[in-house]
Motif scaffolding. Structure first.
Motif, PDB file in Angstrom:
ATOM      1  N   TRP A 246       0.835  -1.206   0.000  1.00  0.00           N
ATOM      2  CA  TRP A 246       0.000   0.000   0.000  1.00  0.00           C
ATOM      3  C   TRP A 246       0.872   1.260   0.000  1.00  0.00           C
ATOM      4  O   TRP A 246       0.629   2.197  -0.766  1.00  0.00           O
ATOM      5  CB  TRP A 246      -0.917  -0.011   1.223  1.00  0.00           C
ATOM      6  N   CYS A 247       1.897   1.275   0.843  1.00  0.00           N
ATOM      7  CA  CYS A 247       2.766   2.457   0.956  1.00  0.00           C
ATOM      8  C   CYS A 247       3.541   2.732  -0.327  1.00  0.00           C
ATOM      9  O   CYS A 247       3.917   3.876  -0.603  1.00  0.00           O
ATOM     10  CB  CYS A 247       3.749   2.287   2.109  1.00  0.00           C
ATOM     11  N   SER A 248       3.790   1.700  -1.118  1.00  0.00           N
ATOM     12  CA  SER A 248       4.595   1.870  -2.334  1.00  0.00           C
ATOM     13  C   SER A 248       3.773   2.354  -3.521  1.00  0.00           C
ATOM     14  O   SER A 248       4.345   2.691  -4.565  1.00  0.00           O
ATOM     15  CB  SER A 248       5.279   0.550  -2.694  1.00  0.00           C
ATOM     16  N   ASP A 249       2.475   2.419  -3.383  1.00  0.00           N
ATOM     17  CA  ASP A 249       1.608   2.861  -4.473  1.00  0.00           C
ATOM     18  C   ASP A 249       1.596   4.387  -4.537  1.00  0.00           C
ATOM     19  O   ASP A 249       1.152   5.042  -3.587  1.00  0.00           O
ATOM     20  CB  ASP A 249       0.194   2.336  -4.247  1.00  0.00           C
ATOM     21  N   PRO A 250       2.076   4.984  -5.633  1.00  0.00           N
ATOM     22  CA  PRO A 250       2.112   6.457  -5.723  1.00  0.00           C
ATOM     23  C   PRO A 250       0.746   7.099  -5.509  1.00  0.00           C
ATOM     24  O   PRO A 250       0.675   8.247  -5.027  1.00  0.00           O
ATOM     25  CB  PRO A 250       2.620   6.707  -7.150  1.00  0.00           C
ATOM     26  N   GLN A 251      -0.327   6.397  -5.815  1.00  0.00           N
ATOM     27  CA  GLN A 251      -1.659   6.962  -5.631  1.00  0.00           C
ATOM     28  C   GLN A 251      -2.001   7.171  -4.153  1.00  0.00           C
ATOM     29  O   GLN A 251      -2.942   7.913  -3.847  1.00  0.00           O
ATOM     30  CB  GLN A 251      -2.711   6.059  -6.285  1.00  0.00           C
ATOM     31  N   ASN A 252      -1.257   6.524  -3.283  1.00  0.00           N
ATOM     32  CA  ASN A 252      -1.541   6.629  -1.848  1.00  0.00           C
ATOM     33  C   ASN A 252      -0.663   7.651  -1.128  1.00  0.00           C
ATOM     34  O   ASN A 252      -0.757   7.787   0.102  1.00  0.00           O
ATOM     35  CB  ASN A 252      -1.363   5.260  -1.181  1.00  0.00           C
ATOM     36  N   GLU A 254      -0.547  10.995  -0.886  1.00  0.00           N
ATOM     37  CA  GLU A 254      -1.210  12.056  -0.125  1.00  0.00           C
ATOM     38  C   GLU A 254      -1.836  11.502   1.146  1.00  0.00           C
ATOM     39  O   GLU A 254      -1.703  12.097   2.224  1.00  0.00           O
ATOM     40  CB  GLU A 254      -2.280  12.739  -0.989  1.00  0.00           C
ATOM     41  N   THR A 255      -2.495  10.366   1.027  1.00  0.00           N
ATOM     42  CA  THR A 255      -3.127   9.755   2.201  1.00  0.00           C
ATOM     43  C   THR A 255      -2.074   9.290   3.198  1.00  0.00           C
ATOM     44  O   THR A 255      -2.238   9.455   4.414  1.00  0.00           O
ATOM     45  CB  THR A 255      -4.000   8.569   1.773  1.00  0.00           C
ATOM     46  N   LEU A 256      -0.989   8.715   2.692  1.00  0.00           N
ATOM     47  CA  LEU A 256       0.091   8.277   3.570  1.00  0.00           C
ATOM     48  C   LEU A 256       0.673   9.464   4.330  1.00  0.00           C
ATOM     49  O   LEU A 256       0.876   9.404   5.555  1.00  0.00           O
ATOM     50  CB  LEU A 256       1.187   7.583   2.756  1.00  0.00           C
ATOM     51  N   ALA A 257       0.937  10.551   3.626  1.00  0.00           N
ATOM     52  CA  ALA A 257       1.506  11.728   4.274  1.00  0.00           C
ATOM     53  C   ALA A 257       0.557  12.297   5.328  1.00  0.00           C
ATOM     54  O   ALA A 257       0.982  12.655   6.437  1.00  0.00           O
ATOM     55  CB  ALA A 257       1.840  12.790   3.229  1.00  0.00           C
ATOM     56  N   SER A 258      -0.714  12.388   4.996  1.00  0.00           N
ATOM     57  CA  SER A 258      -1.671  12.954   5.950  1.00  0.00           C
ATOM     58  C   SER A 258      -1.859  12.046   7.164  1.00  0.00           C
ATOM     59  O   SER A 258      -2.078  12.521   8.285  1.00  0.00           O
ATOM     60  CB  SER A 258      -3.012  13.226   5.268  1.00  0.00           C
ATOM     61  N   THR A 259      -1.762  10.735   6.952  1.00  0.00           N
ATOM     62  CA  THR A 259      -1.860   9.792   8.078  1.00  0.00           C
ATOM     63  C   THR A 259      -0.655   9.924   8.998  1.00  0.00           C
ATOM     64  O   THR A 259      -0.785  10.024  10.225  1.00  0.00           O
ATOM     65  CB  THR A 259      -1.970   8.348   7.561  1.00  0.00           C
ATOM     66  N   LEU A 260       0.544   9.938   8.419  1.00  0.00           N
ATOM     67  CA  LEU A 260       1.756  10.076   9.233  1.00  0.00           C
ATOM     68  C   LEU A 260       1.815  11.420   9.936  1.00  0.00           C
ATOM     69  O   LEU A 260       2.413  11.542  11.024  1.00  0.00           O
ATOM     70  CB  LEU A 260       2.993   9.897   8.345  1.00  0.00           C
ATOM     71  N   ALA A 261       1.197  12.439   9.348  1.00  0.00           N
ATOM     72  CA  ALA A 261       1.246  13.786   9.925  1.00  0.00           C
ATOM     73  C   ALA A 261       0.391  13.927  11.176  1.00  0.00           C
ATOM     74  O   ALA A 261       0.517  14.923  11.904  1.00  0.00           O
ATOM     75  CB  ALA A 261       0.799  14.808   8.883  1.00  0.00           C
ATOM     76  N   SER A 278       7.859  11.309  -2.738  1.00  0.00           N
ATOM     77  CA  SER A 278       7.965  11.472  -4.192  1.00  0.00           C
ATOM     78  C   SER A 278       9.403  11.403  -4.681  1.00  0.00           C
ATOM     79  O   SER A 278       9.660  11.120  -5.855  1.00  0.00           O
ATOM     80  CB  SER A 278       7.369  12.820  -4.607  1.00  0.00           C
ATOM     81  N   GLY A 279      10.362  11.683  -3.783  1.00  0.00           N
ATOM     82  CA  GLY A 279      11.764  11.771  -4.174  1.00  0.00           C
ATOM     83  C   GLY A 279      12.162  13.131  -4.690  1.00  0.00           C
ATOM     84  O   GLY A 279      13.331  13.355  -5.033  1.00  0.00           O
TER      85      GLY A 279
END
Length: 408
Positions: A246-252, A254-261, A278-279
């Motif tokens: 899930w974490c490796s999917d570029p589509q996720n 924004e959601t990953l960042a907002s969750t970690l934040a 994004s790198g």
């Protein structure tokens, strides 16, 4: 009836805690009948100590720390294992704006090239009057310490004589840089981006340039708990692997960042987290530099606990005087990482599993298909910036070559 597993895991507020966070937040742990409790910590020492007294069963950990514990290099050292890695890369070296100005005048550039920028730093160090430059890392037994030292030494800078290295918790590094208490630091994200966004720092190079496809954090487990709860451990590894997908999917992203934040996790702005995902890194002075594979949560066997990674960390412990080299210590380091547990847990999922448990680090100059069970697997590039190779079957020669280079 499926048995519920209660697992308590410690973590630090860093990007590479993502697999644990998402396993809980997106239900991957629950799907494996795991009641996963995550506890945010303030230091790596706390995580180590609470694993030792069984307050935690597993933890987000510095990749070398379980080895150091098993070698008896730390107080309250529990016997530990590493059944899984939590990704590749994710670190950078950030320097003060003032130091970057000196480095740029000596030839450093915003492309983050480890060789060029290391040579520029060497010129600054050689010509510098007064006190030596002071750099911070997060722990003596950390990938940050060893990769910083490797970069400096390969650039002609003696980490023990030409500069000073101190220990600081990650969140304190940007403020210490701005206050002039340190001149640079090596840390995981988002704390490099934090230094740049504050206007206090400039990223000089990244882990992905010093050693491509290199390990950073792992799942450390109390060995006694792991031995007593093999089903819980296997279930956790499956949950974390699904989290990695899930974490490796570029589509996720924004959601990953907002969750970690969220305050319970990293508790910092989303904009601090997106660059690493994004790198596209903000390196300083308004410059953005794209870094391929800056942080890899899944591809290239990113979660596989390579014994060659463990043994390279061990050679650095020897190189910098933390432990003596002998057959017993080498065996302890080798056996801390447990690809056998990883394979047993994940084979039913049909995931790509390397056919070997160790490899020559630095040998793959390009992405290369390799032998595997399950799905196909591509590794690399995994080169060191100075062209070095680490063959885990030739440890004595590697350690001797490092000793000779240091002049001992």
């Amino acid at each position: 009836m499926t048995q519920n597993h209660e697992i308590v895991a410690g973590f630090l507020p860093l990007l590479d805690s993502a697999l644990l966070v998402i396993a809980k937040e997106k239900g991957f742990a629950e799907a494996e009948a795991i009641d996963l409790r995550l506890v945010r910590e303030v230091s790596w020492a706390n995580i180590r100590d609470r694993l030792a007294v069984s307050r935690y069963n597993v933890a987000h950990m510095l990749a070398p720390m379980p080895i150091a514990c098993n070698l008896g290099l730390t107080p309250l050292a529990p016997k530990m294992i590493v059944p899984m890695a939590l990704g590749l890369g994710g670190n950078a070296v950030t320097v003060s704006s003032a130091l970057w100005t000196e480095m740029a005048a000596a030839g450093a550039s915003d492309d983050l090239d480890a060789g060029r920028n290391g040579k520029a730093l060497h010129k600054v160090v050689v010509g510098r009057p007064g006190r030596p430059l002071r750099f911070a890392v997060v722990h003596p037994h950390s990938g940050h310490n060893y990769e910083l030292r490797y970069w400096l030494a390969a650039s002609g800078i003696d980490p023990d004589r030409d500069i000073e290295i101190i220990i600081l918790p990650p969140p304190e590094m940007p403020d210490a840089l701005g206050a002039g208490q340190i001149d640079g630091y090596c840390v995981g994200e988002p704390w490099n981006t934090a230094g740049v966004v504050s206007g206090k720092g400039h990223i000089a190079t990244v882990k992905a340039a010093i050693w491509k496809s290199s390990p950073e954090k792992v799942l450390g487990a109390n060995a006694g708990w792991a031995d007593d709860h093999p089903d819980a451990m296997a279930a956790l590894l499956r949950a974390l692997y699904r989290s990695a997908i899930w974490c490796s999917d570029p589509q996720n992203r924004e959601t990953l960042a907002s969750t970690l934040a969220k305050p319970a996790y990293i508790g910092r702005p989303v904009d601090w987290l997106l660059p690493a995902l994004s790198g596209d890194l903000q390196v300083g002075g308004g410059q953005i530099t794209s870094v391929k594979d800056f942080f890899v949560p899944r591809g290239k066997a990113a979660t596989f606990p390579w014994k060659s990674h463990a043994l390279w960390f061990y050679t650095q412990m020897v190189r910098w005087g933390q432990v003596v080299h002998d057959e017993g210590n080498e065996t302890i380091a080798r056996n801390t990482y447990r690809p056998d547990i990883y394979r047993t847990a994940l084979q039913p999922l049909g995931v790509p599993l390397p056919g070997a448990s160790a490899k020559v680090e630095g040998a793959l100059r390009v992405e290369t298909p390799v032998g595997s069970t399950g799905a196909s697997l591509t590794l690399g590039p995994d080169g060191f910036f100075d062209g070095g190779l680490f063959d885990p079957d030739k440890i004595d020669a590697y350690i001797e070559a490092q000793r000779a280079a240091k002049g001992d």
